[in-house]
Design an enzyme around this catalytic site. Structure first.
Site, PDB file in Angstrom:
ATOM      1  N   SER A  15       0.814  -1.215   0.000  1.00 34.34           N
ATOM      2  CA  SER A  15       0.000   0.000   0.000  1.00 34.34           C
ATOM      3  C   SER A  15       0.854   1.275   0.000  1.00 34.34           C
ATOM      4  CB  SER A  15      -0.882   0.033   1.250  1.00 34.34           C
ATOM      5  OG  SER A  15      -1.628  -1.142   1.339  1.00 34.34           O
ATOM      6  N   GLU A  36       9.217  -5.493  -6.571  1.00 34.67           N
ATOM      7  CA  GLU A  36       8.369  -6.262  -5.644  1.00 34.67           C
ATOM      8  C   GLU A  36       8.683  -7.737  -5.865  1.00 34.67           C
ATOM      9  OE1 GLU A  36       5.951  -5.951  -3.060  1.00 34.67           O
ATOM     10  OE2 GLU A  36       6.257  -8.118  -3.223  1.00 34.67           O
ATOM     11  N   THR A  43       0.790  -6.895   1.900  1.00 32.95           N
ATOM     12  CA  THR A  43       0.066  -7.606   2.956  1.00 32.95           C
ATOM     13  C   THR A  43      -1.414  -7.248   2.945  1.00 32.95           C
ATOM     14  OG1 THR A  43       2.022  -7.712   4.358  1.00 32.95           O
ATOM     15  CG2 THR A  43      -0.098  -7.933   5.457  1.00 32.95           C
ATOM     16  N   CYS A  44      -1.736  -5.967   2.883  1.00 32.41           N
ATOM     17  CA  CYS A  44      -3.127  -5.539   3.012  1.00 32.41           C
ATOM     18  C   CYS A  44      -4.012  -6.179   1.961  1.00 32.41           C
ATOM     19  CB  CYS A  44      -3.207  -4.014   2.914  1.00 32.41           C
ATOM     20  SG  CYS A  44      -4.898  -3.429   2.843  1.00 32.41           S
ATOM     21  N   CYS A  49      -5.728  -7.229   5.297  1.00 30.98           N
ATOM     22  CA  CYS A  49      -7.024  -6.534   5.456  1.00 30.98           C
ATOM     23  C   CYS A  49      -8.107  -6.986   4.481  1.00 30.98           C
ATOM     24  CB  CYS A  49      -6.845  -5.037   5.257  1.00 30.98           C
ATOM     25  SG  CYS A  49      -5.318  -4.375   5.887  1.00 30.98           S
ATOM     26  N   LYS A  52      -9.070 -10.757   4.657  1.00 33.16           N
ATOM     27  CA  LYS A  52      -9.615 -10.910   6.018  1.00 33.16           C
ATOM     28  C   LYS A  52     -11.031 -10.347   6.091  1.00 33.16           C
ATOM     29  CE  LYS A  52      -9.633  -7.737   8.635  1.00 33.16           C
ATOM     30  NZ  LYS A  52      -8.593  -7.177   9.477  1.00 33.16           N
ATOM     31  N   TYR A 100      -3.516  -2.899  -9.065  1.00 35.72           N
ATOM     32  CA  TYR A 100      -2.293  -2.262  -8.547  1.00 35.72           C
ATOM     33  C   TYR A 100      -1.216  -2.161  -9.630  1.00 35.72           C
ATOM     34  CZ  TYR A 100      -3.580  -1.467  -3.755  1.00 35.72           C
ATOM     35  OH  TYR A 100      -4.156  -0.944  -2.623  1.00 35.72           O
ATOM     36  N   TYR A 179      -4.822  -8.250  17.442  1.00 32.60           N
ATOM     37  CA  TYR A 179      -5.788  -8.050  16.356  1.00 32.60           C
ATOM     38  C   TYR A 179      -6.032  -9.352  15.579  1.00 32.60           C
ATOM     39  CZ  TYR A 179      -4.918  -2.895  15.902  1.00 32.60           C
ATOM     40  OH  TYR A 179      -4.803  -1.552  16.067  1.00 32.60           O
ATOM     41  N   GLU A 183      -9.442 -11.494  15.551  1.00 31.29           N
ATOM     42  CA  GLU A 183     -10.252 -11.431  14.327  1.00 31.29           C
ATOM     43  C   GLU A 183     -10.447 -12.821  13.738  1.00 31.29           C
ATOM     44  OE1 GLU A 183      -9.289  -6.893  12.788  1.00 31.29           O
ATOM     45  OE2 GLU A 183      -8.271  -8.532  11.794  1.00 31.29           O
ATOM     46  N   ARG A 200      -1.548 -15.421  26.532  1.00 30.78           N
ATOM     47  CA  ARG A 200      -0.686 -15.491  27.720  1.00 30.78           C
ATOM     48  C   ARG A 200      -1.027 -14.453  28.786  1.00 30.78           C
ATOM     49  NH1 ARG A 200       5.043 -13.455  24.999  1.00 30.78           N
ATOM     50  NH2 ARG A 200       4.364 -11.358  24.434  1.00 30.78           N
ATOM     51  N   GLY A 292       2.299 -11.920  16.520  1.00 32.60           N
ATOM     52  CA  GLY A 292       2.987 -10.684  16.178  1.00 32.60           C
ATOM     53  C   GLY A 292       3.689 -10.747  14.832  1.00 32.60           C
ATOM     54  N   HIS A 465     -32.217   8.670  14.998  1.00 26.11           N
ATOM     55  CA  HIS A 465     -33.010   7.681  15.704  1.00 26.11           C
ATOM     56  C   HIS A 465     -33.816   6.824  14.738  1.00 26.11           C
ATOM     57  CE1 HIS A 465     -35.200   6.095  19.121  1.00 26.11           C
ATOM     58  NE2 HIS A 465     -36.333   6.305  18.471  1.00 26.11           N
ATOM     59  N   GLU A 470     -26.657   6.604  18.260  1.00 27.05           N
ATOM     60  CA  GLU A 470     -27.261   7.822  18.826  1.00 27.05           C
ATOM     61  C   GLU A 470     -26.858   7.990  20.295  1.00 27.05           C
ATOM     62  OE1 GLU A 470     -31.659   7.849  19.501  1.00 27.05           O
ATOM     63  OE2 GLU A 470     -31.575   5.829  18.658  1.00 27.05           O
TER      64      GLU A 470
HETATM   65  P1  NDP Z   1      -0.159  -7.931  17.919  1.00 29.35           P
HETATM   66  O1  NDP Z   1       1.142  -7.361  18.310  1.00 29.35           O
HETATM   67  O2  NDP Z   1      -1.379  -7.109  17.917  1.00 29.35           O
HETATM   68  O3  NDP Z   1      -0.470  -9.211  18.816  1.00 29.35           O
HETATM   69  C1  NDP Z   1       0.467 -10.229  19.017  1.00 29.35           C
HETATM   70  C2  NDP Z   1      -0.092 -11.147  20.081  1.00 29.35           C
HETATM   71  O4  NDP Z   1       0.742 -12.273  20.218  1.00 29.35           O
HETATM   72  C3  NDP Z   1      -0.192 -10.464  21.430  1.00 29.35           C
HETATM   73  O5  NDP Z   1      -1.368 -10.918  22.046  1.00 29.35           O
HETATM   74  C4  NDP Z   1       1.066 -10.973  22.144  1.00 29.35           C
HETATM   75  O6  NDP Z   1       0.919 -11.039  23.535  1.00 29.35           O
HETATM   76  C5  NDP Z   1       1.141 -12.377  21.583  1.00 29.35           C
HETATM   77  N1  NDP Z   1       2.494 -12.921  21.605  1.00 29.35           N
HETATM   78  C6  NDP Z   1       3.641 -12.331  21.172  1.00 29.35           C
HETATM   79  N2  NDP Z   1       4.680 -13.170  21.353  1.00 29.35           N
HETATM   80  C7  NDP Z   1       4.197 -14.296  21.907  1.00 29.35           C
HETATM   81  C8  NDP Z   1       4.775 -15.508  22.333  1.00 29.35           C
HETATM   82  N3  NDP Z   1       6.080 -15.728  22.238  1.00 29.35           N
HETATM   83  N4  NDP Z   1       3.973 -16.453  22.875  1.00 29.35           N
HETATM   84  C9  NDP Z   1       2.636 -16.218  22.981  1.00 29.35           C
HETATM   85  N5  NDP Z   1       2.029 -15.104  22.612  1.00 29.35           N
HETATM   86  C10 NDP Z   1       2.804 -14.143  22.066  1.00 29.35           C
HETATM   87  O7  NDP Z   1       0.137  -8.586  16.492  1.00 29.35           O
HETATM   88  P2  NDP Z   1      -0.812  -9.136  15.371  1.00 29.35           P
HETATM   89  O8  NDP Z   1       0.052 -10.133  14.688  1.00 29.35           O
HETATM   90  O9  NDP Z   1      -2.138  -9.556  15.880  1.00 29.35           O
HETATM   91  O10 NDP Z   1      -1.023  -7.867  14.462  1.00 29.35           O
HETATM   92  C11 NDP Z   1       0.099  -7.150  13.978  1.00 29.35           C
HETATM   93  C12 NDP Z   1      -0.264  -5.745  13.628  1.00 29.35           C
HETATM   94  O11 NDP Z   1      -1.016  -5.754  12.432  1.00 29.35           O
HETATM   95  C13 NDP Z   1      -1.156  -5.043  14.644  1.00 29.35           C
HETATM   96  O12 NDP Z   1      -0.432  -4.452  15.658  1.00 29.35           O
HETATM   97  C14 NDP Z   1      -1.865  -4.049  13.792  1.00 29.35           C
HETATM   98  O13 NDP Z   1      -1.103  -2.889  13.721  1.00 29.35           O
HETATM   99  C15 NDP Z   1      -1.940  -4.713  12.439  1.00 29.35           C
HETATM  100  N6  NDP Z   1      -3.292  -5.250  12.187  1.00 29.35           N
HETATM  101  C16 NDP Z   1      -4.350  -4.399  12.158  1.00 29.35           C
HETATM  102  C17 NDP Z   1      -5.624  -4.858  11.930  1.00 29.35           C
HETATM  103  C18 NDP Z   1      -6.758  -3.909  11.921  1.00 29.35           C
HETATM  104  O14 NDP Z   1      -6.529  -2.710  11.826  1.00 29.35           O
HETATM  105  N7  NDP Z   1      -7.992  -4.371  12.051  1.00 29.35           N
HETATM  106  C19 NDP Z   1      -5.878  -6.277  11.701  1.00 29.35           C
HETATM  107  C20 NDP Z   1      -4.712  -7.096  11.779  1.00 29.35           C
HETATM  108  C21 NDP Z   1      -3.475  -6.589  12.012  1.00 29.35           C
HETATM  109  P3  NDP Z   1       1.180  -9.761  24.484  1.00 29.35           P
HETATM  110  O15 NDP Z   1      -0.052  -8.902  24.395  1.00 29.35           O
HETATM  111  O16 NDP Z   1       1.336 -10.373  25.834  1.00 29.35           O
HETATM  112  O17 NDP Z   1       2.404  -9.095  23.984  1.00 29.35           O
END
Ligand code: NDP
Length: 482
Positions: A15, A36, A43-44, A49, A52, A100, A179, A183, A200, A292, A465, A470
């Protein structure tokens, strides 16, 4: 004067990269090249996105026949056909990738379908060995999902893999509480998969408003997701080979586990046995790590040129998205600022404004509205109650209720509308909505809050309404002050 092959070379066709390349070429006349290595749209569009959200739509139909019957429709439950859906999904993603590509060629951007790395501050090297020089280089390579470092992690999948599953599993364990984990827990639950989720921490969706997180967790459980907080995975093994080791398959030290089950068949597609921190040992058709993402900077030659990387491998940039090497800029997830598509696009536009129009434009990362597409959705902008309370004295206006549409159908769904207000300035510091369509609602509320609207501005606005939203303009008395 040095002559370069291009005024701008962009690495990454997601993007942010596509927007910057296209606008620089078509609106400023810059000569632009872009490389690319995977699919255009990034990704998006290809594995985030867009697919998804289409899966969210698909999964939401699950509840509709039941609701429709309550409204007098003579309608059966029907079934979901993953092959039919995913076939259409692939066609749609191919179409979007084509769009794109067309946008780039239409703008006169020269594209290279291969990996590019940096050779010097003004030179990129393409995978075929060709070198291209550019006055400016923009790195927009995004990020990728990462698995935790634990025995048997290789038996799990990540979000990139979900869209290509040949069939839906009967059961899945989702690890994570962010997220993506939440989701997909909702999506797959809606599509009929038996979903277990291990997180965790004490509550899912860390960083979001606590009350909103709590309601989403309740609603997810109520819809049938087996959500375990305070629980993580210790190890995983292919269930097919587990029985021969011993009863559980896990009754050996972790290092041996890795050795015994580490070299499995890469094509293994069978069920996975998982050991949890609470001692549970369970078998799931699929194990999904949503733990993550990591910026795509490895092997790009960045450090050798003096580009500074952060702890997670992200590129360090200033407010103009410029790295320590003046000719090299970076935008989007690879900088790990706010990892959202519209933010990457803003950063791309600001980069073009700064570099190609001579108008230094920092990106404003304050008050970014966003949505989490759980069921129900969460829309949020500004400070959480907890963050606002730590900053100043606040009033909290909040209401939670059963919305008309599903209450009529005797369904227990609840929604939440919440405003966090500064006592001193009366400004709305944060707005948090948990409700179907919350993403659509928060976009509108975001405008008012970005403009600095006060609680009294909200109060002066006449309600629409009957709607759920509201309540945002009709909450008279604070639920609490702090
Ligand atoms: P996040 O960082 O949001 O979540 C990662 C999750 O994995 C957290 O709950 C984290 O726990 C857990 N985690 C990390 N390491 C470990 C581990 N070693 N063992 C167990 N659990 C672990 O990442 P996502 O991958 O969900 O999303 C990435 C990014 O993508 C988001 O931050 C967002 O910016 C973007 N995104 C946005 C969306 C939207 O706008 N709707 C949709 C999808 C993605 P803890 O909380 O304890 O760190």
């Amino acid at each position: 004067m040095t002559t370069f092959d291009y005024d701008l070379f962009v690495i990454g066709g997601g993007s942010g990269g596509v927007r910057a390349a296209r606008v620089a070429a078509s609106e400023t006349g810059a000569r632009v090249g872009l490389a690319e290595e995977s699919r255009y749209g990034g990704t998006c569009v290809i594995r985030g996105c867009v697919p998804k959200k289409l899966m969210v739509f698909a999964s939401e139909f699950a509840h509709m026949p039941g609701t429709a019957r309550s409204y007098g429709w003579d309608i059966g439950d029907g079934g979901f056909d993953w092959q039919a859906f995913s076939g259409r999904l692939k066609t749609e993603l191919d179409r979007l990738e084509g769009v794109y590509r067309k946008l780039l060629s239409g703008a006169g951007v020269e594209t290279f379908d291969m990996r590019a790395t940096l050779a010097d501050p003004h030179t990129v090297e393409l995978a075929d060995g060709t070198r291209k020089t550019a006055r400016h280089i923009l790195v927009a390579t995004g990020g990728r999902p990462v698995k935790p470092d634990l025995p048997g992690a290789q038996w799990g999948i990540v979000s990139d893999d979900i869209f290509d599953l040949p069939e839906l599993p009967d059961s899945i364990l989702i690890v994570g509480g962010g997220y993506i984990a939440c989701e997909f827990a909702c999506i797959l639950n809606g599509l009929g998969v038996q979903v277990t989720q291990y997180y965790r921490g004490a509550q899912i969706l860390r960083g979001f408003d606590e009350e909103a997180r709590g309601l989403i967790a309740d609603e997810m459980r109520q819809k049938g997701i087996d959500l375990h907080t305070g629980t993580n995975i210790v190890a995983a093994i292919p269930a097919a080979g587990a029985a021969d080791a011993d009863e559980s398959g896990f009754d050996i030290p972790a290092e041996l586990l890795q050795e015994r089950h580490g070299q499995g068949d890469a094509a293994y597609d069978g069920p996975v046995r998982v050991k949890a921190t609470n001692g549970d040992i369970k078998t799931f058709d699929k194990l999904f790590f949503a733990t993550g993402r990591k910026p795509n900077t490895a092997g790009m030659g960045l450090e050798a040129l003096g580009v500074q990387l952060g702890r997670n491998g992200q590129i360090a940039v200033n407010e103009y998205s410029q790295t320590d090497v003046p000719s090299i800029y970076a935008i989007g997830d690879v900088t790990d600022r706010v990892n959202l598509t519209p933010v990457a696009i803003r950063e791309g536009m600001a980069f073009v404004e700064t570099v190609f129009r001579g108008n230094p434009t920092p990106v404003d990362h304050a008050l970014i509205p966003s949505a989490v597409f759980t069921q129900p959705e969460m829309g949020t902008v500004g400070l959480t109650e907890e963050a606002a309370r730590a900053q100043e004295e606040i009033e909290v206006y909040c209401t939670s209720f059963r919305p008309m549409m599903t209450a009529f159908a005797d369904q227990p769904d609840r929604v939440l509308m919440k405003l966090v207000v500064s006592k001193a300035t009366r400004k709305v510091l944060g707005c948090h909505i948990v409700a179907p369509g919350a993403g659509e609602m928060i976009q509108m509320a975001g405008i008012a809050i970005k403009m600095g609207a006060t609680k009294e501005d909200f109060d002066r606005t006449v309600a629409v309404h009957p709607t759920m939203s509201e309540e945002i303009v009709t909450m008279r008395n604070p639920m609490r002050t702090a």
